[in-house]
Scaffold this motif. Structure first.
Motif, short mmCIF file in Angstrom:
data_model
loop_
_atom_site.label_atom_id
_atom_site.label_comp_id
_atom_site.label_asym_id
_atom_site.label_seq_id
_atom_site.Cartn_x
_atom_site.Cartn_y
_atom_site.Cartn_z
N ASN A 117 1.10 8.86 -1.95
CA ASN A 117 1.72 9.14 -0.66
C ASN A 117 0.73 8.87 0.46
O ASN A 117 -0.47 9.18 0.31
CB ASN A 117 2.15 10.61 -0.58
N GLY A 118 1.18 8.30 1.54
CA GLY A 118 0.27 8.03 2.64
C GLY A 118 0.93 7.28 3.77
O GLY A 118 2.17 7.18 3.83
N TRP A 119 0.08 6.73 4.64
CA TRP A 119 0.57 5.99 5.80
C TRP A 119 0.04 4.57 5.75
O TRP A 119 -1.10 4.33 5.35
CB TRP A 119 0.12 6.66 7.10
N VAL A 120 0.86 3.64 6.17
CA VAL A 120 0.51 2.22 6.12
C VAL A 120 -0.40 1.89 7.31
O VAL A 120 -0.01 2.06 8.46
CB VAL A 120 1.76 1.34 6.16
N ARG A 121 -1.60 1.40 6.99
CA ARG A 121 -2.51 0.96 8.06
C ARG A 121 -2.24 -0.48 8.45
O ARG A 121 -2.42 -0.86 9.61
CB ARG A 121 -3.96 1.12 7.60
N SER A 122 -1.85 -1.29 7.48
CA SER A 122 -1.54 -2.69 7.77
C SER A 122 -0.69 -3.25 6.64
O SER A 122 -0.72 -2.75 5.51
CB SER A 122 -2.82 -3.52 7.94
N VAL A 123 0.04 -4.31 6.95
CA VAL A 123 0.89 -5.01 5.96
C VAL A 123 0.65 -6.50 6.10
O VAL A 123 0.57 -7.04 7.21
CB VAL A 123 2.38 -4.72 6.18
N ARG A 124 0.50 -7.17 4.96
CA ARG A 124 0.35 -8.63 4.96
C ARG A 124 1.39 -9.20 3.99
O ARG A 124 1.39 -8.87 2.79
CB ARG A 124 -1.07 -9.01 4.53
N LYS A 125 2.27 -10.04 4.51
CA LYS A 125 3.38 -10.57 3.72
C LYS A 125 3.22 -12.07 3.54
O LYS A 125 3.22 -12.83 4.51
CB LYS A 125 4.70 -10.25 4.42
N LEU A 126 3.08 -12.50 2.29
CA LEU A 126 2.97 -13.91 1.94
C LEU A 126 4.25 -14.36 1.23
O LEU A 126 5.17 -13.57 1.02
CB LEU A 126 1.75 -14.14 1.07
#
Length: 471
Positions: A46-55
């Motif tokens: 469980n947590g919070w998203v700091r960043s997302v990278r989508k390829l």
């Protein structure tokens, strides 16, 4: 043993056993990443998203929960990544595996299926804490989010670590932790820089204000418990707009009875600081150092920790008179000073940073520039001290307290104080007076020094200063 009340029979041991090993919720990142015990196993994070990278063929999310300085890289399929955005709160189930990338030892490979990733709280592009550089000034304008960053969250974790270390140190040395009042009718420092309570007569004819220090009340506790300490908020109605001042801050204070030596008080203050030094505790060190990007700054912080160790030797001690002489003969472009004047910040930094290159206690200041309650130590001086550290200046102030009734009464008269307001304090000298001393330390200044924080407003959760109370 069975306890019988009006109700049913209660067997305490059975009840306690039922709940003593119960674990609430899933494992934290701190627990998951501190060993390899969970590698290859299915876990839920469980947590919070700091960043997302989508390829095209894969998606990555950097997830943190704040329990550790480390975040966890989550590897998932592109369609799973579509659900995520920076700032979102998520719960992800997957297999914890050795990482194939750089910068982390482990990664979480999300399980397949719709239930593997659960968005507990959505975010949007308007989320102000996106993955880019944010100035400290901007972050202070969003106090509801600024602690999600790696640097700021490391400061909060160190605050927690330091408080626990202080508690351990004092417990080991027979101190009792007490709680002093926040609302008081007394001004400990006698400087008048207090916040008054409105309406003025709410607490009686004397009026009341927010405390500037717990010292006077700690002396009351010391008269019963011998050795006491506390950590409590303090308030100063100063309009100083600098990186060293807050209107609301926390003070760590201690009082010890049955000492006639200032050296005893110095030893306690030094021992307390040493106890919270992160050097030697790998987890505490990594928490701070990993959040500092600049290598030179990391080295500065580590040098501060090493100076506190001082090869196991006691820190330097000099008198105020010796300090003034060192400044006058320094040849440096410093503000001129004469005996009887208080040391300026530049003087303090010079002594600690250039002369001693580490912590230094300056003792026996002139009585004329110190509060009324300090015990005389010589001709025109009092048995007091300031602890100075490089780059910061004063960190701790303390003294032996005047324990003679007549002397204290005269000191209060000389300071043109209202005697009736502190008749309860004088009573400690009238009935069973005892030799004692103590000190106080601004906790946020200490955090700044240990963590390399440049502005004290970034060392406390919700900073208050003249003209600013955001939330």
């Amino acid at each position: 043993m069975i306890y019988r009340f009006a109700g049913p029979v209660i067997r305490p041991s059975a009840v306690w056993r039922r709940y003593s090993t119960q674990v609430v919720g899933d494992s934290t990142l701190k627990k998951l990443l501190q060993s390899n015990a969970h590698v290859g196993k299915e876990v839920t994070v469980n947590g919070w998203v700091r960043s997302v990278r989508k390829l095209k063929n894969v998606a990555f999310a950097d997830v943190a929960d704040g329990t550790t300085e480390k975040s966890l890289m989550v590897v998932m399929k592109p369609d799973q990544g579509k659900l995520l955005s920076t700032g979102a709160c998520i719960s992800i189930t997957g297999s914890l595996e050795p990482s194939k990338g750089k910068g982390q030892d482990l990664e979480l490979v999300a399980s397949e299926g719709e239930t593997a990733i659960n968005v507990l709280g959505e975010s949007s592009p308007e989320y102000p804490f996106q993955k880019k550089y944010h100035s400290p000034e901007f972050l202070r304008s969003i106090p509801q989010f600024r602690w999600k960053g790696a640097r700021n969250s490391s400061v909060l974790r160190y605050r927690s670590y330091a408080q626990s270390q202080f508690a351990k140190y004092f417990e080991q040395n027979d101190y009792t932790m007490v709680n002093s009042p926040i609302v008081t009718s007394s001004d400990c420092e006698g400087a008048g820089e207090t916040f008054s309570i409105n309406p003025p007569q709410f607490f009686g004819e004397k009026g009341a204000n927010l405390t500037v220090s717990s010292q006077l009340h700690l002396e009351v506790f010391a008269a019963s418990l011998t050795r006491v300490w506390n950590m409590a908020p303090a308030f100063r109605a100063e309009e100083s707009d600098t990186n060293r001042h807050l209107s609301e801050f926390w003070m760590v204070e201690a009082e010890l009875a049955f000492t006639r030596s200032l050296e005893d008080v110095l030893a306690v203050a030094e021992g307390m600081i040493r106890a919270a030094n992160p050097l030697g505790n790998e987890r505490a060190m990594n928490n701070i150092l990993s959040s500092i990007r600049d290598e030179e700054k990391r080295n500065v912080v580590k040098a501060r920790w090493e100076s506190l160790v001082n090869n196991g030797e006691p820190w330097a001690r000099i008198t105020y008179t010796e300090a003034v002489k060192l400044i006058q003969e320094s040849g440096e472009k410093l503000k001129p000073i004469e005996w009887g004047q208080d040391l300026a910040s530049e003087h303090e930094k010079y002594l600690a940073g250039k002369v001693f290159k580490g912590p230094v206690f300056v003792t026996d200041y002139p009585k004329s520039i110190k509060p009324f309650y300090m015990k005389p130590s010589g001709d025109g001086t009092v048995a007091c001290f300031d602890l100075l550290v490089p780059e910061l200046g004063e960190l701790i102030g303390g003294s032996l307290r005047e324990d003679n009734y007549d002397n204290l009464l005269q000191a209060m008269k000389d300071a043109d104080m209202n005697i009736q307001d502190l008749d309860w304090y004088l009573d400690l000298r009238k009935f069973g007076s005892f030799p004692h001393g103590g000190f106080g330390m601004g906790f946020e200044r200490f955090v700044c020094y240990i963590c390399g924080v440049e502005n004290i407003r970034d060392a406390i959760g919700f900073p208050r200063w003249a003209g600013s109370c955001v939330c």
